[in-house]
Design a protein around this motif. Sequence first.
Motif, mmCIF file in Angstrom:
data_model
loop_
_atom_site.group_PDB
_atom_site.id
_atom_site.type_symbol
_atom_site.label_atom_id
_atom_site.label_comp_id
_atom_site.label_asym_id
_atom_site.label_seq_id
_atom_site.Cartn_x
_atom_site.Cartn_y
_atom_site.Cartn_z
ATOM 1 N N GLN A 179 0.510 5.457 0.679
ATOM 2 C CA GLN A 179 -0.309 6.554 1.159
ATOM 3 C C GLN A 179 0.307 7.873 0.671
ATOM 4 O O GLN A 179 1.535 8.010 0.645
ATOM 5 C CB GLN A 179 -0.398 6.572 2.689
ATOM 6 C CG GLN A 179 -1.110 5.371 3.280
ATOM 7 C CD GLN A 179 -0.214 4.146 3.337
ATOM 8 O OE1 GLN A 179 0.959 4.222 3.663
ATOM 9 N NE2 GLN A 179 -0.779 2.987 3.012
ATOM 10 N N GLY A 206 -4.122 10.980 -3.073
ATOM 11 C CA GLY A 206 -4.109 11.766 -1.855
ATOM 12 C C GLY A 206 -5.477 12.364 -1.597
ATOM 13 O O GLY A 206 -6.411 12.188 -2.388
ATOM 14 N N GLN A 207 -5.582 13.110 -0.494
ATOM 15 C CA GLN A 207 -6.870 13.680 -0.110
ATOM 16 C C GLN A 207 -7.159 14.996 -0.820
ATOM 17 O O GLN A 207 -8.289 15.478 -0.802
ATOM 18 C CB GLN A 207 -6.917 13.892 1.412
ATOM 19 C CG GLN A 207 -6.257 15.172 1.915
ATOM 20 C CD GLN A 207 -4.731 15.154 1.814
ATOM 21 O OE1 GLN A 207 -4.128 14.099 1.555
ATOM 22 N NE2 GLN A 207 -4.112 16.300 2.033
ATOM 23 N N GLY A 213 4.718 4.205 2.947
ATOM 24 C CA GLY A 213 4.325 2.818 2.694
ATOM 25 C C GLY A 213 5.308 2.169 1.741
ATOM 26 O O GLY A 213 6.513 2.346 1.867
ATOM 27 N N GLN A 252 0.835 -1.193 0.000
ATOM 28 C CA GLN A 252 0.000 0.000 0.000
ATOM 29 C C GLN A 252 0.873 1.247 0.000
ATOM 30 O O GLN A 252 1.951 1.264 0.558
ATOM 31 C CB GLN A 252 -0.894 0.016 1.253
ATOM 32 C CG GLN A 252 -1.987 -1.025 1.260
ATOM 33 C CD GLN A 252 -3.218 -0.608 0.473
ATOM 34 O OE1 GLN A 252 -3.245 0.482 -0.081
ATOM 35 N NE2 GLN A 252 -4.200 -1.478 0.403
ATOM 36 N N SER A 294 -3.060 4.913 -6.187
ATOM 37 C CA SER A 294 -3.373 5.558 -4.918
ATOM 38 C C SER A 294 -3.547 7.055 -5.128
ATOM 39 O O SER A 294 -2.858 7.664 -5.953
ATOM 40 C CB SER A 294 -2.246 5.304 -3.909
ATOM 41 O OG SER A 294 -2.557 5.869 -2.661
#
Length: 119
Positions: free
Chosen positions: A3, A110-111, A26, A1, A108
Motif C-alpha cells: 500500500q 497511491g491515491q 505491507g 500486497q 501498486s
Amino acid sequence: QVQLVESGGGLVQAGGSLRLSCAASGSVGNIYAMGWYRQAPGKQRELVAEITGYGTLNYADSVKGRFAVSRDNAKSTLYLQMNSLKPEDTAVYYCNAHYRVTTESENSWGQGTQVTVSA
C-alpha cells in the motif's frame, strides 16, 4: 500486497519548492522499484522520476536538474524533491511501486497528491 500513501502536495508559486513523500506499507521487503508519475488535466499519466531495481535513477527530460528522487529503505519511504517549480508542473502526482509476489511482478499505486504551481 503493498500500500502506498503520498503526502506533501500543495499550492506553491513558480520558482518555489515542494517535497513529496510516499510511505509504503505491507510487503515492503518485496519492492524492487519505485517511482513518481504525474497526470495533468486532459493529459496522460507520465513518468516523472524512478529508482529502478538496479538502483538507477531516471528522470523525465522536463524535470532534469530540478527534481530529485530518493528512497529511505529504513522508513520504506520514497521522496521527490521538486525545485524551481513551473506552472507546467501542475498535476496530480502518483507514487508507484513494483514488487514481487512469489515469481510474479505486481504493481501498486497511491491515491495521488495534488501539486499546483501558480505563475
